[in-house]
Design a protein around this motif. Structure first.
Motif, mmCIF file in Angstrom:
data_model
loop_
_atom_site.group_PDB
_atom_site.id
_atom_site.type_symbol
_atom_site.label_atom_id
_atom_site.label_comp_id
_atom_site.label_asym_id
_atom_site.label_seq_id
_atom_site.Cartn_x
_atom_site.Cartn_y
_atom_site.Cartn_z
ATOM 1 N N THR A 424 0.847 -1.196 0.000
ATOM 2 C CA THR A 424 0.000 0.000 0.000
ATOM 3 C C THR A 424 0.881 1.244 0.000
ATOM 4 O O THR A 424 1.788 1.383 0.839
ATOM 5 N N MET A 529 -3.489 3.349 -2.214
ATOM 6 C CA MET A 529 -4.095 2.131 -2.751
ATOM 7 C C MET A 529 -3.142 0.967 -2.585
ATOM 8 O O MET A 529 -1.941 1.144 -2.359
ATOM 9 N N MET A 534 -3.620 -10.619 -6.737
ATOM 10 C CA MET A 534 -4.872 -11.049 -6.126
ATOM 11 C C MET A 534 -5.326 -12.342 -6.807
ATOM 12 O O MET A 534 -4.946 -12.640 -7.930
ATOM 13 N N THR A 543 -3.380 -6.314 -9.832
ATOM 14 C CA THR A 543 -4.357 -5.238 -9.934
ATOM 15 C C THR A 543 -4.125 -4.236 -8.819
ATOM 16 O O THR A 543 -3.245 -4.426 -7.964
ATOM 17 N N ILE A 545 -6.253 -1.939 -5.860
ATOM 18 C CA ILE A 545 -7.514 -1.861 -5.109
ATOM 19 C C ILE A 545 -7.446 -0.670 -4.174
ATOM 20 O O ILE A 545 -6.422 -0.442 -3.512
ATOM 21 N N GLY A 546 -8.530 0.116 -4.134
ATOM 22 C CA GLY A 546 -8.590 1.243 -3.225
ATOM 23 C C GLY A 546 -9.631 2.245 -3.672
ATOM 24 O O GLY A 546 -10.204 2.165 -4.783
ATOM 25 N N GLN A 547 -9.912 3.227 -2.798
ATOM 26 C CA GLN A 547 -10.909 4.242 -3.102
ATOM 27 C C GLN A 547 -10.506 5.063 -4.318
ATOM 28 O O GLN A 547 -11.356 5.501 -5.103
ATOM 29 N N ASN A 550 -11.650 3.268 -7.455
ATOM 30 C CA ASN A 550 -13.104 3.378 -7.641
ATOM 31 C C ASN A 550 -13.478 4.783 -8.111
ATOM 32 O O ASN A 550 -14.323 4.961 -8.996
#
Length: 618
Positions: A424, A529, A534, A543, A545-547, A550
């Motif tokens: 992260t 992120m 995964m 990939t 992933i995180g706000q 999105n």
């Protein structure tokens, strides 16, 4: 720097081995020959040198015995104790007449005391004759006859003899046992004479303390030296008191020998040939052998010196040296020939291996080497073929992975550096989607739609890579790119914005080339992120992933044709304040709060360009 080939190195190595072997053999052989010659000649010389002292000792044995009986007589002991020189020398004339050579001790001689006198001597004469005789009292003072001025005590040689003994006063006084040694004095015509000195202590009558000393001098016999010089190549002499006395060594060469003895006598006695070099004389090189003679510590140290001609030994040494060097040269030539033949058998497979390695290095993974033997070269060729096969498969896997994933992800998969989970940190995500894709493709065949989509994705992927971005995935007509996925990068937002503008420009170029009017919308968001692999242990997918991901996807959805929408974090990090148009806060699906959104111009604004956007009141 000079570089040598394999053959040259092999030849040089063989020559070095042969040269080193020849040098070591030569050194060892010469040392052994030198040592053997030295032992042979030293034993021969020592035997010859020891003969002269033995012969002299045998001749003096009778004199030692007769003089020993003389000093044991009570009358002699009493005369010495009473310091009665006249009586003492009278007893000497009576008892030792057969071994005294000086005529003045027995009677009146000629006017010149240094000239020999013709006298009548007993028939039973000793084998050696004492030419010098003197008595010392208990304190070391000379006891001399006083009755005649021209007596034995007044001759020049006798005076020099006494002067020599006087320099040895301390050692002679302390003598308590019979002793012998050697002294050198001047004889007639200023020639040096060598005397063997015999010292006999005289004890008090009835035994007890020492009351005096009888000292006799016997001239060394030169006939032994002359005989050795005639029958052998050995020239002998005696070195005592810094003087060399020899009838066999030429007078012209004697100063050289004396200088040599002063520097190297001790080394020669130890047998150290390296420290005791040759001496060059008129006859050529000579080896000097030195042997200490038996001498009491109270008397000067004397050495028997022998000079042996060394020219023949050196000639043999040079001949052996020439033979060894000649043999080494022949062996060197043979080694060169053998090395050349060996190199032919080694060079060809090495050459093939080198060429195949160069082709493999250039990317030709189909190259193979023929395996023609089971030796090391055959095993090396088989190992090379296996390595080439593995590299070929690995390259094929890499090509496949590069086509289905980004290069960064493909490298990690090839190297085996994969694990479930991720890391992260701050990064920027970009989404680019076609507008009205369904309407565009409803009248196209599937093949035409795929061709159009591939053309678009190829161009967009190239633009992402040009800006050091990572293509995460393709979802239908949408492409997802990540900037700063491999680590924290403060320039990621700026590069993402630049990439978005380049994608808009590239799409316009494609529209002009294809005649199609295709628009795209771009959304960019920045935040913390997680980037990693995964999925499951059997099937992984890289990939993000995180706000932020999105939010970028939602911004791409609401972006208009050829619009670039970014969040507040991206706008500030990319320093797009002058070109950014703030939009009313939006309610984004998946976010509870309203989100600040900015629309960016498709073209970058320079620092000096005035902004045509009215300022927005706080």
């Amino acid at each position: 720097m000079i570089s040598f080939g394999f053959r040259i190195k092999l030849l040089l190595a063989m020559l070095a081995v042969v040269g080193a072997t020849t040098a070591v053999s030569l050194m060892v052989a010469l040392q052994r020959v030198e040592a053997a010659n030295d032992r042979l000649f030293r034993s021969r010389v020592n035997e010859q040198l020891s003969y002269l002292p033995r012969e002299q000792a045998a001749r003096l044995q009778e004199a030692h015995q007769q003089a020993g009986r003389f000093v044991e007589q009570a009358e002699v002991q009493q005369a010495v104790e009473e310091l009665d020189a006249s009586r003492l020398y009278a007893l000497t004339r009576e008892s030792l007449a057969s071994m005294l050579a000086d005529p003045l001790l027995k009677g009146r001689g000629p006017v010149n005391p240094d000239q020999p006198a013709v006298i009548h001597v007993p028939r039973n004469r000793a084998r050696v004759m004492a030419s010098h005789l003197v008595f010392l009292d208990e304190q070391g003072e000379f006891l001399l006859p006083e009755e005649r001025a021209g007596s034995f005590a007044q001759t020049r040689t006798q005076r020099e003899f006494r002067a020599k003994l006087d320099s040895l006063h301390g050692g002679l006084v302390d003598l308590i046992e019979p002793a012998s040694g050697y002294v050198a004095i001047s004889g007639l015509n200023d020639t040096r004479r060598l005397l063997e000195v015999v010292c006999l202590p005289v004890e008090q009558a009835g035994g007890g303390r020492k009351v005096g000393t009888l000292i006799m001098g016997f001239p060394m016999n030169r006939r032994g030296e002359q005989t050795l010089d005639e029958v052998s190549e050995l020239a002998t002499g005696v070195w005592v008191d810094g003087a060399l006395l020899s009838g066999a060594i030429a007078e012209l060469d004697q100063p050289k020998v004396v200088d040599w003895l002063r520097l190297h006598a001790e080394d020669a006695v130890r047998g150290d040939n390296a420290a005791a070099p040759f001496i060059q004389m008129q006859g050529g090189p000579y080896r000097v052998f030195v042997a200490p003679m038996d001498s009491d510590p109270a008397l000067p140290v004397a050495y028997k010196v022998g000079l042996y001609a060394w020219a023949d030994a050196l000639a043999v040494r040079e001949e052996m040296k020439a033979q060894i060097l000649g043999t080494g040269a022949i062996m060197g030539i043979l080694a060169v020939g053998v090395s050349w033949l060996i190199s032919l058998g080694l060079f060809k497979p090495v050459r093939r291996l080198y060429k195949a390695t160069m082709r493999l290095r250039e990317g030709d993974y189909d190259v193979r080497l023929p395996v023609r033997s089971n030796d090391e070269f055959g095993k090396l060729a088989a190992a090379f073929n296996d390595t080439a096969e593995e590299l070929s498969l690995k390259e094929k896997y890499r090509d496949v992975l590069n086509k289905v994933t980004d290069k960064f992800v493909a490298d990690r998969l090839i190297n085996g550096n994969v694990a479930l989970g991720g890391e992260t940190h701050g990064m920027t995500v970009l989404f680019c989607d076609m507008r009205k894709y369904t309407e565009l493709t409803q009248h196209m065949s599937p093949e035409e739609a795929v061709m159009m989509l591939n053309e678009h994705m190829t161009a967009m992927t190239r633009v992402v890579h040009e800006h050091d971005g990572l293509v995460d995935k393709f979802v239908g007509d949408m492409i997802m790119a990540v900037f700063g996925a491999t680590g924290s990068d403060p320039t990621a937002p700026e590069r993402a914005v630049t990439c978005a503008r380049a994608m808009i420009a590239e799409r316009k170029v494609l529209n002009m080339m294809t005649g199609r009017e295709i628009n795209v919308g771009v959304g960019v968001a920045t935040g913390e992120m997680l980037a990693g692999f995964m999925g499951s242990e059997d099937r992984l997918n890289f990939t993000v992933i995180g706000q932020g991901a999105n939010l970028a996807s939602r911004l791409c959805t609401v972006a208009g044709p050829m619009d670039i929408l970014v969040d507040e974090a991206t706008c500030e990090a990319a320093r797009e304040g002058r070109s950014a148009e703030p939009l009313p806060p939006m309610e984004i699906k998946g976010f509870s709060d309203l989100q600040a959104v900015y629309r960016l111009r498709p073209e970058a604004v320079s620092e000096n360009e005035p902004s045509d956007r009215p300022s927005t009141p706080a």
